[in-house]
Structures are given as C-alpha cells and as structure tokens.
Design an enzyme around this catalytic site. Sequence first.
Site: not given
Length: 613
Positions: A7, A103, A305
């Site tokens: 990303e 992601d 995350y």
Amino acid sequence: MIVCIAEKPSVARDIARIIGATSQHDGYMEGNGYQVTWTFGHLCTLKEPHDYSDKWKVWSLSGLPMIPSPFGIKLIDDNGIRKQFDIIEKLFSNADGIVNCGDAGQEGELIQRWVMQKANAKCPVRRLWISSMTDEAIKEGFNNLRDQKDYNSLYLAGLSRAIGDWLLGMNATRLFTLKYGHDRQVLSVGRVQTPTLALIVNRQKEIENFKPEPYWVLATLYRDVLFTATKGKFTSKEEGENAFATIEGKPFTVTGVQKKKGTEAPPRLYDLTSLQVECNKKLGFTAEQTLNLVQSLYEKKVTTYPRVDTQFLSDDIYPKCPAIMNALFKTTFNGHTPYRNIISPLGHKPLPKSKKVFDSSKVTDHHAIIPTGVVPTALTDMERKVFDLVAKRFIAVFWPDCRFSTTTVTGSVDGIDFKATGKEILDAGWKTVYVKESKDTLVDEQNEKDDEEKTLPEFNKGETGPHTPTLTEKATTPPKYYTEATLLRAMETAGKFVQDEELRAALKENGIGRPSSRAQIIETLFKRKYIKRERKNLVATPTGIGLIDTIKVKLLTSCELTGIWEKKLRDIEHNKYNAQQFIQELKDQIHDIVLQVLSDSNFCISPTQNTDK
C-alpha cells in the site's frame, strides 16, 4: 515472476528485503523471483457523476436521483499516480501470480482490488494477511498466503461502503444544496458525517436551551467527615431549611458501619477508538493525530495493526507474550528503563491467561493493539507517549486485580438519615503499573477519581456526638460539550451514552463509521467549517447548525439508523448479509429522499421505512 503489491513504498521496502527482492528499479524492486511494487494509498476511485452522463455534469434537481448502473472506477487525476499505475499495469501483464500485500483491512482490500481491476490483471492472486510489520510476521505471512477469494466478503463490504457513500453523498449534497443552499453555498451531506454533526449540534442546543434549576443539599460535618442526607436534593429552600432546623443543635448518632471488600480488574487492551479516547483525554491529541502516530508505530514494527475494533487477543498470541514482555523490560528511553520495575514482579512464573484478555471468539481479522516484541528506537516524543500507553496497558492486564475495601457509615439526627463512604486500597494490583513518582507524592495516572475517595476513620455503631450541619444551594448543570474523546465514544455506540465497558462493546456493531474512518470524519467537519475547537470542546458553527436545521430527513441525521447501515456492512464482511440487497435498499432510500424532499421539505422519513425490505 510473482508481483507483490503493497500500500505504500515503506511497506514495500520491508517486504522486498524479507523476500530477497533487493534490486531497485523505477517504481518497484526485483529479485529472488519477485517484483515488489506499491500504491500510494488510493490510486483509483469511483467515477464522478459527469463521468457517467452529460446530464449529470450540471447540478440540477431534474437530474436527481443519480444512480449509475453499473458503477465504475477511474484513476485519480494525478501525474505521479498515473506514472506508478503504468508501472504496476506492466508488471501485472507479465506476472505469473500476484500477492496482495495491502493493509489487512476493508479499505486496504478495496484499494488493491480496484488497482487489479483497472489494470485488468488475469493471473492468480494470493493474500498476505499480517497483524504486525515485524520480520517474523512478514515471513510467517508469506509462509501462509491464502487465496484472495477467501477475502471476497471483505472486498464486497468495502465496495458496498464506497457505493453507499457515493449514492447518499452525491445525491443528498446536490439535493439539499439546490433546494436550500443560499449564495451558491454547498451543503455537504454524508452517510456518517451528517449524523456525527447532528450529535454535536443537538448537544449544543441542549446546552443553549438549558435552564438551571436550583436545589438544596443538606449535609453535616461529624468528626471531620462530611455526611450527606440520604433523602437527596431538596427542590425548595423552605423544605431544606425545615430539615436544617430539625437537626440543628441535636446529636448525631452513628446507626451503621458496613465494610465490603471488592476487586477491580485491569482495563481492557486498546482498540483504536479506546486508544484515541485515551490520547485525547491524557495527551490532548486529536483522533487523527493518534491514528497517524499509532500507524507510524506499526510501520516502525513496534506495535501491531492499529485499525482494529476488538480489545481481545486470540489464544495463539499467548505463547508470544513472554518475549514481548522481555523486549519491554529491555526498552530504554533517554537512558531510563520505564517498564523494568513494573515487569519484574511478574517474572519467574507463567503469565496468567485470562478470558478477559485471550478469547479467540472475540477476534476476527485482527487482535487488540499491543507491542510486537521489537525494542523501540528512534521514536519521536509524541510516538513515545502513545507507545507508553500501549505498553503499560499490555503489562497491566497480566497484573492481579486491584483489591479494595469500601466503608459505608450511616447516621441519623432526629429521624433524618445521613451517609458517608470511603475507600481503602488493600492491594493496588494492576494500578501499580500506573503509579509514578512525582516529586514527593505518588500520582495515580490511571484513575484520577481515586484522589476523591478517602479512607474514613473508625466509627462505631451507636456512638453519638455534636455535628455542624450545612444547607448548600446548588443548581442543575447542562450537559457537557463533546470533546473528541466523548464524540468518539458516542460514534462508537450510535449516540448512546454508555459507561459500562461490556455493554459498550456489545453496541459497537451498530456504531457509526469504522474505527479507522472516525478521525477522518471529524477532520472533515473541521475542514468544511461545520465545527470548531474551543479548547478541548467541539462547537458547531452557525454553518453546521444551519445544515442540520435544513435537513429534515431523519435517515440522514439519525445515529441509530446510520448504525443499522453499519451493522449491515459488518454482516456483509462476515457473509451474513447480501451486498446486492444492501445497495438496492440504498437506491430505494435515495429515491424516497429525493421524491419526498422535492414535494415536501418538512418530510421526515421514519425509522420503520429503513428496515429490511
């Protein structure tokens, strides 16, 4: 050749290093049978109205509703994006396979799928799904790549969200601007933005329209302890003065002493919203700042995350916790080891495994935000503060409960009852993690209200003595303005005020917006000058108030109804709801909104008109 697409360039570099793609090229890296390239977040977006039809180029009521069939995507108009897309398209055309390294979330899935669709990629696609950017996590992820089809429901949820936002935002913005806008002022309406603004506006009106009402509180000082009348508030001064006269000059008698032991469990681990709330309360960071900081910590490999809405860990994380704790033990900031003293008491024995922390049934794609086990280095001051919150919360959940004793003393004066309460900490337990040395005093960072809870002296039932009564006039107070912290909580629970942590967790499914999008929604309200900050308070501007006053359609301003949409989007992600049905419902609702607003500006869609058809 296998093409991996990440990303952003920094993530691509980490992945390339791990898999051996070390040769640098323009827009990608190559080696060991891999080419690793990247997007810059969104390269593609849904087409705009004028891309579908000439009649939609001009804003007009006759052109509404605008419902494309089918929806299409296009490249964002930017030279850098076009150049990078051309590189990606060429790599895809010669690829034997693709690894989607976007992601690991709904938006990340959408970003990469749109690029693949636009580039007309034909080869098989596998998915890299990881919860941290450590070398170990990347290696493990590449050893367990899954077919991209396993994430189709995630993509459909993201696509449904994007189409839903387009349908409502594009149509409602034009509708209300053309119908009510003055001097060409654009009235921006959004699926999440508008009900969020309505929360702020409605709270502000409550405050402005609030009329304080006086009341009187009867209390008395006995042995330097303030006892308050159990009757509560007196609504008239005369009633309060009569009670005061009744007890004045008469002895106070202790009628009961009750001691009760209790425990307080450690606070849950952070999800994104609770971290943003904490950072706003304690550090004054905006929701967007916190998201950017914890995203940076994730990319620096020191936290997991961040865009998560669970406060639990899956059971498979438990064996990794001692290593994470060991890394925190070694962590040094400016020559200081901040976690050594609060980790040492946990040593030499297995870490406890509580169901309040480890519960795989409460974890879907990602677990709560925790340290990764990588010792942090080169953090900015703001990053260090956020990391400190995450680290201490992780350490605290392995400490025992705080044990305390609550004492309730009741008394009476000529038939009027009084009560005083006190709290004594018997064993601080997890609160030890949050106690720091501040000059000559110990300050409890975690629970400021403890400062108000005092230990009572010993009282004996039946004792009696003189006292000093007081009658204090007070007034009811208006609700408080929203801060970013309290607004985030309101968005999380669809506008309901909930303090209980378990009930709040149950309401999350019907919250408005996703955890990762709420900060952006708040910032959008600032950018459009619908709200402003006054210190920590969020205050609606005349423009923002005017917009909500203009919109009479409950569907567009109701947190509860928007929460129902959010629940459906979550259900799409988990294969419990049909994406096509969701889009069709939205199309029907847009038709209803346009027709009713054009015919009757005071029309208000009721909740029953937005349930499943």
